[in-house]
Every structure is written in C-alpha cells, then in structure tokens.
Design a protein around this motif. Structure first.
Motif, PDB file in Angstrom:
ATOM      1  N   SER A   1     -12.003  46.866  77.014  1.00  0.00           N
ATOM      2  CA  SER A   1     -10.726  46.895  77.720  1.00  0.00           C
ATOM      3  C   SER A   1     -10.685  45.803  78.795  1.00  0.00           C
TER       4      SER A   1
ATOM      5  N   ASP B   1     -10.282  45.876  81.930  1.00  0.00           N
ATOM      6  CA  ASP B   1     -10.987  46.104  83.192  1.00  0.00           C
ATOM      7  C   ASP B   1     -12.445  45.661  83.136  1.00  0.00           C
ATOM      8  N   GLU B   2     -12.977  45.385  81.926  1.00  0.00           N
ATOM      9  CA  GLU B   2     -14.347  44.901  81.749  1.00  0.00           C
ATOM     10  C   GLU B   2     -14.409  43.381  81.557  1.00  0.00           C
TER      11      GLU B   2
ATOM     12  N   ASP C   1      -5.524  51.580  85.614  1.00  0.00           N
ATOM     13  CA  ASP C   1      -5.115  52.375  84.452  1.00  0.00           C
ATOM     14  C   ASP C   1      -4.449  51.504  83.400  1.00  0.00           C
TER      15      ASP C   1
ATOM     16  N   LYS D   1      -7.153  49.366  81.723  1.00  0.00           N
ATOM     17  CA  LYS D   1      -7.951  50.123  80.757  1.00  0.00           C
ATOM     18  C   LYS D   1      -7.212  50.341  79.452  1.00  0.00           C
TER      19      LYS D   1
END
Length: 70
Positions: free
Chosen positions: A2, A4-5, A63, A66
């Motif tokens: 995702s 966020d990584e 959110d 992700k």
C-alpha cells in the motif's frame, strides 16, 4: 503493497483502490487516483502523506494511503 509503505520520492503505478467505501473511491478518483496512474509520495508526516498525482499535490490521511495499492 500500500501507499503508506512507499519510499519517498519513488514513482509507483497504482494497481488498485482497496476499499468498500464508495465515497472514498469516488474522492480518490476525483483526484486522478485510479489504476494505471503514476503516484509519488513527496513527504510523510505522522498521520498524513503528501502525494503527487498528475500535476497536483495532495495531502491525504493514512487511511486513504492504506487503501491505495501500488
């Protein structure tokens, strides 16, 4: 993986938007965030990411990050 990584400054291709929330999907689509579109994480704060999509920069919360699969 995702968004966020994601590694800062690296351009990725969006593979999918993983959420059952139609309002969230519609919002991301209005930003130009959909499958096949390039996206780059410009900076990251505690609960937010600044992303570059097309010619715009947007501040999204964790959110949303992700839900974006790259």
């Amino acid at each position: 993986m995702s968004l966020d990584e994601a590694v800062l400054g690296t351009e990725y291709m969006i593979k999918d938007i993983s959420t059952s929330d139609e309002e969230m999907k519609s919002f991301l689509f209005s930003l130009g965030c959909y499958s096949g579109e390039p996206i780059t994480v410009v900076s990251r704060k505690k609960n937010n990411c600044v992303v570059s999509i097309k010619d715009g920069r947007y501040n999204i919360d964790i959110d949303l990050a992700k839900a974006i699969l790259i």
